[in-house]
Structures are given as C-alpha cells and as structure tokens.
Design an enzyme around this catalytic site. Structure first.
Site, PDB file in Angstrom:
ATOM      1  N   GLU A  36       0.836  -1.200   0.000  1.00  8.99           N
ATOM      2  CA  GLU A  36       0.000   0.000   0.000  1.00  8.99           C
ATOM      3  C   GLU A  36       0.873   1.253   0.000  1.00  8.99           C
ATOM      4  O   GLU A  36       1.835   1.343   0.774  1.00  8.99           O
ATOM      5  CB  GLU A  36      -0.885  -0.026   1.249  1.00  8.99           C
ATOM      6  CG  GLU A  36      -2.313   0.320   1.000  1.00  8.99           C
ATOM      7  CD  GLU A  36      -3.061  -0.680   0.118  1.00  8.99           C
ATOM      8  OE1 GLU A  36      -3.294  -0.349  -1.066  1.00  8.99           O
ATOM      9  OE2 GLU A  36      -3.412  -1.762   0.599  1.00  8.99           O
ATOM     10  N   ASP A 175      -4.681  -1.568 -10.863  1.00  7.00           N
ATOM     11  CA  ASP A 175      -6.026  -2.129 -10.954  1.00  7.00           C
ATOM     12  C   ASP A 175      -6.246  -2.838 -12.283  1.00  7.00           C
ATOM     13  O   ASP A 175      -6.780  -3.951 -12.338  1.00  7.00           O
ATOM     14  CB  ASP A 175      -7.074  -1.021 -10.790  1.00  7.00           C
ATOM     15  CG  ASP A 175      -6.929  -0.288  -9.474  1.00  7.00           C
ATOM     16  OD1 ASP A 175      -6.131  -0.731  -8.621  1.00  7.00           O
ATOM     17  OD2 ASP A 175      -7.609   0.737  -9.299  1.00  7.00           O
TER      18      ASP A 175
HETATM   19 MG    MG Z   1     -11.396   3.101  -9.335  1.00  7.06          MG
END
Ligand code: MG
Ligand code: ADP
Length: 384
Positions: A36, A175
């Site tokens: 993170e 992502d």
């Molecule tokens: Mg998003």
C-alpha cells in the site's frame, strides 16, 4: 451469478439497441492483498482479481458512432468516435468512451463505431475497482472486435490512459493489471517500476482460506489532503536520501534515513521501505510455506499504515483487531486509507464467527453497519 449477469447483459443490449450483440466480454474487480502506497514510489504491489465481474455486451456498427448504456444508469450516451474528449464526456460513460479513445491512441482502433451495454456485480466505491473492471471489459471487447491484437500489458495501459485522460483520475496501473492478468486462485505480483508482473499461486482455495472484505462504509475522510501530504513526504524522503524514488532504499538504509530525516518524514519513509519488503516477503513465503504463513505480514502491514504512515481510522483498526481475535490468520486495512475497507484472511470454518463478531463490535461502538462479504481470486478479463 455469472450466468445470470451474462444473460442480463445480452437482454439489456437487445432492449436498448433493438438487435443482438455480437459477443459478451467480462473483467473482474480487484483487491490489494499487500503493498500500500508503494505504487507511486516505484515499488511492489500484490493484488488479485476477484469473483465480482463487469460484463460488456458489444457489437460493431457500420458508422463511426459509439453508443453506451448500463444497468447503472438507463439513458444511452451517444458520441462519434472522433469526438471523445474529457470535456465532451461526463459521468460513468467516460470509462467505456475513454477506453475507445485510448485504444486509438495506443494503436488499436479501426474507426468503426460500436454499441455497448454494461452490467456488473462489482460494488462501486468499496475499494474493489469497479472502474478498472468496466475499462478492462470494454478493452478486451474492442481488442477482439477491432482485431487490434494488443497484448494484456498494453490493454492495461489503455485502461489507465482512459482513466487518466478522459475520466481525469490520476491513477496507476495496478487495478487494470490485476483485472487483465488475474488467474483462478492466483495473485498478480507487480513491479511498479518496470511494470513487469508475475502470476503467483495463492493456494487459498486449497488451504480452505477465504478473504473477507469488511467495508467500513467510512467515506475517505481527509483523503485528498492526506494523500497529497504522504506523497510529498515520500518525495522529500527520497530527495534527502539522494535516490530517485523510495524503491531504491532497503531496510539496511533505514538507520541512515533516521539520522538524515525529520521524525515524521522518517516514519513515512519507513512505511514504504518496509512495505516493499513485506510484499516481496509475502511472495516468498507463499511459495515456500503456503498461505497460512502470510498472516503476520498482513498484520505488520496494517501496523505500519496505522503507526508510521498514519492513514488508518478507528473503524479499520477495530475491524482488523476483531477479525484477528475471532480466527482470521491475518488482517489489514486495504486501499489508500482514511476509510474504505479492511481485509481478513480467514479459514472457511471461521468466516461466520468473524463476520458476527465484527458486526457486534461495530454496533457496540456505535459505528455504521459495515458491509462484510467473501471474495476469491478469479480469472482475469476474457470473452464469455
Ligand atoms: Mg477506481
Ligand atoms: P472504484 O473504487 O469502485 O473503482 P471509482 O470511483 O474509481 O471507484 O469508479 C466508480 C465509477 O465507475 C462509478 O462512479 C461509475 O462512474 C463507474 N462504474 C462502475 N461500475 C459501473 C457500471 N456497472 N456501469 C456504469 N458505470 C460504472
């Protein structure tokens, strides 16, 4: 669920456009297992694609018009392919239209318009990247229909470019990489410096483990200012240490960092340096000992975000501690911080105990009711 959504997306396409789609493509959301605030420091992240997906039913048109619709918002958005720009698109349609634009930038477009209808069971705004799911579903669809033959790495860049330039969100490539490269019960170990990715066996299913998502429903409080100041601290730390990015430091550099940096900057730097180390360690431990041995690393990541990076909130700490007390083998807050979700790696037999305990504790403390559900590591984007 998958079959239901696949049928619904086909029906939705036909209802909106009056003919049948030429195919259905899907892409998953993702969760970050560990790593993170390492991405913008050119470090490591380790997300996996989840069993919540976005479906896109698509057909090429004979003209250059694009029409998009979604179960999410019923009206059809229509625009000529060559007029897609940030100021010409608004709302959710920026994601699919942005992908069509980005494919043209990265060499995949033919100039043929298309109709597209979208259906999804990826929760929006829960930190599971519903945005990458929609981008990647449309990207693989257009890649096939336009016969663009772009590889998965390039398609990830297509999604990122769409989000950066047309949606206007300055996000990294994690992502989209997870959504495109994911495999059943595997994670995607991504080096954010050279964008190389390795698919790593998680073994959760084999070992009877599931990942609980505990969405605290806490809106990302102070997220903008908090995020900017963390980035600034990382840049200051790297500059003072004489490196291009914090990726270039290891735990062996921390004593020198402690001497050179002010106390706050030092703790910010220590989070990033140790977090990179924990991501690499998680991959090693998975390979050598299997998933039941990674719990300590997940919790160490949480402590580092709570104490050094200071991006946790009481609700996330409560979720993590309660899950661990009731049988989770590891837990941590996930995502950018200041709210959002925690994850808890939990034996199947303990899922209901952990869930009930977290619900009870939140109620006792007067917190909003969290949304708690299980995800597993699922295949990446593909044609249905
Ligand atoms: Mg998003
Ligand atoms: P997340 O963490 O879920 O990715 P983002 O704010 O990045 O949150 O992206 C959410 C946005 O993506 C929504 O506000 C919407 O514009 C778009 N979106 C997500 N799912 C869908 C869908 N099924 N149909 C249309 N738009 C969607």
């Amino acid at each position: 669920m998958t079959d239901v959504l696949k049928q619904q997306v086909t029906e939705g396409f036909t209802a909106h456009f009056g003919y049948s789609p030429s195919g259905v493509w899907s892409a998953p959301g993702r969760v970050n297992l560990i790593g993170e605030h390492t991405d913008y420091n050119e470090g490591f992240v380790f997300p996996f694609a989840i069993n919540r997906r976005t479906f896109a039913a698509v057909a090429l048109r004979t003209d250059a018009v694009v029409r998009v619709a979604s179960s999410f918002a019923q009206s059809v958005v229509e625009l000529p392919l060559d007029q897609i720009r940030r100021d010409a698109v608004t709302g959710w349609s920026a994601y699919p239209l942005g992908v069509a634009w980005a494919m043209q930038q990265l060499g995949g477009a033919t100039g043929t318009g298309f109709d597209c209808y979208i259906e999804s069971d990826v929760p929006v705004g829960a930190g599971l990247s519903s945005s990458a799911a929609i981008e990647c579903a449309v990207a693989v669809a257009l890649n096939d229909l336009w016969e663009a033959n772009l590889d998965r790495r390039t398609l990830a860049r297509v999604g990122q470019l769409a989000e950066n330039e047309i949606v206007g969100a300055p996000t990294g490539i994690m992502d989209q990489s997870a959504s495109l490269l994911g495999e059943l019960d595997h994670g995607v170990f991504l080096d954010c410096r050279d964008l190389s990715a390795q698919v790593i066996d998680l073994g959760f299913a084999r070992e009877g483990l599931e990942l609980l998502i505990i969405d605290t429903k806490v809106e990302h409080r102070h997220a903008d200012g908090g995020y900017a100041s963390r980035r600034a601290a990382c840049e200051l730390g790297a500059a003072t240490m004489g490196v291009g990015s914090l990726r270039d430091l290891t735990v062996a550099d921390l004593p020198r960092a402690k001497e050179l940096l002010d106390e706050l900057t030092y703790r910010r730097v220590r989070h990033v340096v140790t977090e990179n180390d924990r991501v690499v360690e998680t991959v090693r431990v998975l390979r050598e000992q299997g998933p039941t041995a990674i719990g300590k690393l997940l919790y160490a990541s949480h402590e580092s975000m709570r104490d050094d990076f200071e991006i946790s909130v009481d609700e996330l700490d409560t979720a993590v501690e309660t899950a661990l007390q009731h049988g989770a083998i590891g837990a941590r807050m996930t995502g950018g911080g200041f709210g959002g979700a925690a994850i808890a790696l939990t034996p199947v037999a303990k899922i209901s105990e952990v869930t009930l305990a977290v619900l009870a504790e939140f109620e006792a403390l007067g917190y909003a009711k969290p949304d708690i559900f299980v995800v597993s590591a699922a295949p990446g984007a593909h044609a249905e």
